[in-house]
Design a protein around this motif. Structure first.
Motif, PDB file in Angstrom:
ATOM      1  N   ARG A 369      23.456 -29.432  84.157  1.00  0.00           N
ATOM      2  CA  ARG A 369      22.882 -30.324  83.150  1.00  0.00           C
ATOM      3  C   ARG A 369      21.368 -30.081  83.108  1.00  0.00           C
ATOM      4  O   ARG A 369      20.771 -29.562  84.051  1.00  0.00           O
ATOM      5  CB  ARG A 369      23.163 -31.807  83.475  1.00  0.00           C
ATOM      6  N   THR A 370      20.766 -30.536  82.015  1.00  0.00           N
ATOM      7  CA  THR A 370      19.329 -30.333  81.818  1.00  0.00           C
ATOM      8  C   THR A 370      18.543 -31.487  82.427  1.00  0.00           C
ATOM      9  O   THR A 370      18.856 -32.663  82.183  1.00  0.00           O
ATOM     10  CB  THR A 370      19.000 -30.208  80.330  1.00  0.00           C
ATOM     11  N   GLN A 381      22.300 -27.923  88.917  1.00  0.00           N
ATOM     12  CA  GLN A 381      23.669 -28.394  89.112  1.00  0.00           C
ATOM     13  C   GLN A 381      23.654 -29.878  89.489  1.00  0.00           C
ATOM     14  O   GLN A 381      22.882 -30.312  90.341  1.00  0.00           O
ATOM     15  CB  GLN A 381      24.370 -27.592  90.217  1.00  0.00           C
ATOM     16  N   ILE A 382      24.512 -30.641  88.821  1.00  0.00           N
ATOM     17  CA  ILE A 382      24.676 -32.066  89.126  1.00  0.00           C
ATOM     18  C   ILE A 382      25.968 -32.219  89.909  1.00  0.00           C
ATOM     19  O   ILE A 382      27.005 -31.661  89.542  1.00  0.00           O
ATOM     20  CB  ILE A 382      24.741 -32.913  87.835  1.00  0.00           C
ATOM     21  N   ASN A 383      25.903 -32.963  91.003  1.00  0.00           N
ATOM     22  CA  ASN A 383      27.077 -33.195  91.837  1.00  0.00           C
ATOM     23  C   ASN A 383      27.280 -34.703  91.963  1.00  0.00           C
ATOM     24  O   ASN A 383      26.491 -35.401  92.617  1.00  0.00           O
ATOM     25  CB  ASN A 383      26.883 -32.566  93.218  1.00  0.00           C
ATOM     26  N   ASN A 439      20.222 -35.287  81.015  1.00  0.00           N
ATOM     27  CA  ASN A 439      20.939 -35.448  79.734  1.00  0.00           C
ATOM     28  C   ASN A 439      20.518 -36.741  79.038  1.00  0.00           C
ATOM     29  O   ASN A 439      21.349 -37.531  78.568  1.00  0.00           O
ATOM     30  CB  ASN A 439      22.459 -35.434  79.948  1.00  0.00           C
ATOM     31  N   ASN A 440      19.186 -36.959  79.060  1.00  0.00           N
ATOM     32  CA  ASN A 440      18.575 -38.114  78.389  1.00  0.00           C
ATOM     33  C   ASN A 440      18.929 -39.451  79.029  1.00  0.00           C
ATOM     34  O   ASN A 440      18.707 -40.512  78.429  1.00  0.00           O
ATOM     35  CB  ASN A 440      18.942 -38.144  76.896  1.00  0.00           C
ATOM     36  N   LEU A 476      27.450 -38.896  82.703  1.00  0.00           N
ATOM     37  CA  LEU A 476      27.016 -37.491  82.601  1.00  0.00           C
ATOM     38  C   LEU A 476      28.165 -36.537  82.251  1.00  0.00           C
ATOM     39  O   LEU A 476      27.960 -35.557  81.526  1.00  0.00           O
ATOM     40  CB  LEU A 476      26.373 -37.023  83.917  1.00  0.00           C
ATOM     41  N   PHE A 477      29.357 -36.808  82.796  1.00  0.00           N
ATOM     42  CA  PHE A 477      30.468 -35.873  82.581  1.00  0.00           C
ATOM     43  C   PHE A 477      31.549 -36.431  81.663  1.00  0.00           C
ATOM     44  O   PHE A 477      32.302 -35.660  81.069  1.00  0.00           O
ATOM     45  CB  PHE A 477      31.094 -35.479  83.929  1.00  0.00           C
ATOM     46  N   GLY A 478      31.657 -37.747  81.598  1.00  0.00           N
ATOM     47  CA  GLY A 478      32.662 -38.352  80.727  1.00  0.00           C
ATOM     48  C   GLY A 478      34.078 -38.048  81.152  1.00  0.00           C
ATOM     49  O   GLY A 478      34.971 -37.931  80.305  1.00  0.00           O
ATOM     50  N   GLN A 479      34.335 -37.953  82.465  1.00  0.00           N
ATOM     51  CA  GLN A 479      35.689 -37.689  82.963  1.00  0.00           C
ATOM     52  C   GLN A 479      35.805 -38.209  84.395  1.00  0.00           C
ATOM     53  O   GLN A 479      34.816 -38.360  85.096  1.00  0.00           O
ATOM     54  CB  GLN A 479      36.006 -36.197  82.928  1.00  0.00           C
ATOM     55  N   ARG A 480      37.052 -38.481  84.830  1.00  0.00           N
ATOM     56  CA  ARG A 480      37.284 -38.983  86.174  1.00  0.00           C
ATOM     57  C   ARG A 480      37.940 -37.939  87.083  1.00  0.00           C
ATOM     58  O   ARG A 480      37.908 -38.061  88.294  1.00  0.00           O
ATOM     59  CB  ARG A 480      38.176 -40.225  86.148  1.00  0.00           C
TER      60      ARG A 480
END
Length: 661
Positions: A369-370, A381-383, A439-440, A476-480
């Motif tokens: 992500r930015t 990298q986002i973790n 991501n804002n 940030l990811f929109g998923q589980r």
């Protein structure tokens, strides 16, 4: 009774006095050249008594030199019998013949046959070098002989620095070194001017008067006239045997030093000194011979050090990630594109945490992500993970703190950043308490992780941002569903790891009903990586050993050339009494010395190269085993590849060796 014993003793003494020192009967000598047989001697009968001065005269090709070689035990007759003091010479082996030459004979050659690289003193004492006589005693006797022959001021001069007459006197001193009971002089005046020739003949007459048996080989009747007895050969047959004067009263020949065979240790020590002398005299050839060994040994040490260092570096990097880890990935075994498969969920992580062998299990939802701060953007990298991540991955927080379970439950927008992100996004300020956009979405930095470095796959592990799983999955990811689950086990023991692996597998199979996941055992990965690196290290070692073998072949080739070049030297040594074993030992020690010297230089070079590589930041591992291995290989290389040339040298025929140019 006493008178009878005295009479018997007197009769025996008289019999011994009349018994010839040398007796030959029916001696023939022929040479085979292909299918052609050339007979040189035709059934000679000859007796020579102790103390005689005999001249064997004849034209070129008459067989006189062949007869001399047989009389001096350098050669054996094809047929007939040769008795020396009543003992059959034909029954003696090569070593017994060498011992006989050493103790009874002294040779004076037309071309002197001195060792070109040795001094007059060293040449004179050469025969004693193959006896048990000590070094000081050898020097004293050689000096005394040279002084008697008028060479006291030339003892340390080499043959090239001596006149022909002086060289011939050195060869006479050499003939007398071990006693010289029998002096065999082959054309001793042939290469001398008339004055030097007269001096040499005067010396031989003086030695004859002292009791030495002189056998003079010549084609010159004027030279032969100096002898008491003249035997003329023609076409391999004795055509004349006459006395120039009445037989002189027999005088007991002066005894030699009476030294016996040297001990193996003494032999080895002298062979080592001879080897060093030969290597020093041929320094350029020695350097070329050393080169192959040096490169081989240095290659073994440096390549093994680099290989071991690379292996340890890979193992350390993987171990730094956690040698007690299981990593669970979504997707069935052997299924491609597993990152997009939605089979692992946070509830699976919670269930895994209940297992008894599990220290901590954390989800990992990752992606690039930015990041933005003060007009500066970068991608990292986002973790999204759990608060137990530092425990599971054994990765400490250097400054600040990691987020908590409460942050996870409250969907807090907090972040912990890696060292690379901290340096690039906050170059001039302390990142703790600062904010940044991901991501804002505004996140506050609450911690900075300790530096981890590159992963075994070359990825920068410090270019990362950790956020609570709940926050990351929602905002940030929109998923589980998870990218992977990291499971830390209570022990890195292989058996415990395997049991935990089976428990996790059984649990997930029960929860999912199908095997839609994969488990990677970090201990197995380390083992596999270690085996792979060991294979690569072995490959490097084999390549290095091959270079060492090539160096050994070079040693053998150079030594074979050396044997060929020094054939005359070998013949000289055999003529003065060197046994085959002593010749073999000399050349073998010479080869081993080259190999060991090359090994020492190679070890130093290999360690130096390894140190330089290490100083450039590369991973190397110094160990004594490769050094010992390389040095041991160098020794074996000299021993194995030096044996063939040494054996060839020991098996040379003395007559052919002396005739070599």
């Amino acid at each position: 009774m006493a008178k009878q014993l005295e009479a018997a003793a007197a009769a025996k003494h008289k019999q011994n006095q009349s018994e010839p020192l040398i007796r030959i009967r029916g001696v023939k000598k022929s040479y085979q050249t292909g299918a052609i047989t050339t007979q040189v001697l035709h059934g000679l009968d000859l007796d020579i008594h102790a103390g005689e001065f005999v001249a064997i005269v004849g034209s070129s090709g008459s067989g006189k030199s062949t007869l001399m070689n047989i009389l001096g035990c350098l050669d054996k007759p094809t047929e007939g019998e040769y008795l020396f003091r009543g003992q059959k010479v034909a029954d003696m082996d090569r070593d017994e013949l060498a011992k006989l030459r050493r103790s009874a004979f002294g040779f004076v050659f037309q071309q002197y046959n001195l060792l070109g690289g040795a001094t007059a003193l060293a040449n004179a004492e050469l025969p004693a070098g193959y006896t048990s006589m000590g070094t000081d005693a050898r020097h004293d006797r050689a000096n005394a002989l040279l002084k008697r022959l008028g060479l006291e001021d030339r003892t340390h001069h080499k043959p090239s620095e001596l006149s022909g007459g002086q060289q011939q006197r050195v060869s006479i001193a050499r003939a007398l070194m071990n006693g010289g009971e029998i002096i065999l002089a082959d054309e001793p005046t042939g290469a001398l001017d008339s004055q030097s020739g007269k001096e040499v003949m005067a010396l031989l007459k003086e030695l004859s008067a002292e009791g030495h048996t002189i056998i003079l080989i010549t084609h010159d009747h004027e030279v032969a006239a100096h002898a008491d007895r003249v035997i003329e050969l023609k076409d391999g047959e004795i055509v004349k045997d006459a006395w120039n004067r009445e037989r002189s009263p027999q005088v007991q020949a002066p005894s030699g030093p009476g030294a016996g065979d040297p001990s193996p240790i003494m032999d080895a020590g002298r062979a080592f000194i001879t080897a060093l002398t030969a290597l020093r005299q041929n320094i350029f050839r020695t350097a070329l011979t050393l080169l192959g060994i040096v490169i081989g040994v240095a290659a073994v040490i440096s390549m093994l050090a680099i290989g071991q260092g690379a292996r340890q570096d890979v193992v350390d990097r993987i171990s730094a990630m956690g040698s007690n880890l299981l990593t669970v990935f979504p997707g069935a075994p052997n299924q491609r594109g597993r990152w997009g498969v939605a089979t692992l969920i946070p509830e699976d992580v919670d269930a895994i945490n209940e297992l008894p062998l599990v220290l901590a299990a954390v989800p990992e939802l990752t992606g690039n992500r930015t990041l933005r701060r003060s007009g500066f953007d970068k991608e990292a990298q986002i973790n999204a993970t759990y608060p137990e991540f530092p425990i599971a991955r054994q990765w400490e927080v250097e400054r600040g703190s990691f987020f908590t379970r409460e942050d996870e439950e409250l969907y807090a927008t907090v972040a912990v950043i890696g060292q690379t992100v901290a340096r690039q996004l906050f170059p001039d300020t302390d990142p703790l308490g600062e904010v940044m956009l991901i991501n804002n979405v505004l996140f506050r930095v609450i911690g900075v992780m300790s530096e981890r470095g590159a992963s075994p796959w070359g990825q920068d592990q410090d270019d990362v941002v950790f956020v609570p799983f709940s926050t990351g999955s929602l905002r940030l990811f929109g998923q589980r569903f998870l990218r992977n689950v990291t499971v830390a086990i209570v022990s890195s023991d292989a058996a415990v790891m395997q049991e935990a692996n089976d428990q996790v597998h059984s649990l997930l199979l029960e929860r999912h009903g199908v095997e839609d996941f994969q488990i990677r055992n970090m201990a197995s990965i380390i083992e596999t990586a270690t085996e792979t690196q060991n294979t690569m290290t072995l490959l490097l070692g084999v390549i290095a050993v091959i270079s060492l073998v090539v160096g050994g072949i070079g040693v053998m080739n150079i030594m074979l050339v050396s044997v060929t070049e020094r054939t005359r030297e070998i013949g000289i040594r055999m003529a003065v009494g060197a046994r085959g074993g002593q010749i073999r030992m000399q050349f073998l020690i010479e080869a081993v010395t080259v190999a060991l010297l090359g090994g020492l230089i190679g070890v130093a070079l290999g360690l130096g190269v390894t140190w330089v590589i290490a100083s450039l930041g590369n991973s190397v591992m110094f160990a004594t085993t490769p050094v010992i291995l390389a040095f041991g290989c160098a020794f074996l290389t000299g021993l194995i590849f030096g044996y063939v040339p040494a054996r060839k040298a020991a098996q040379l025929d003395p007559v052919q060796a002396l005739a070599s140019e």
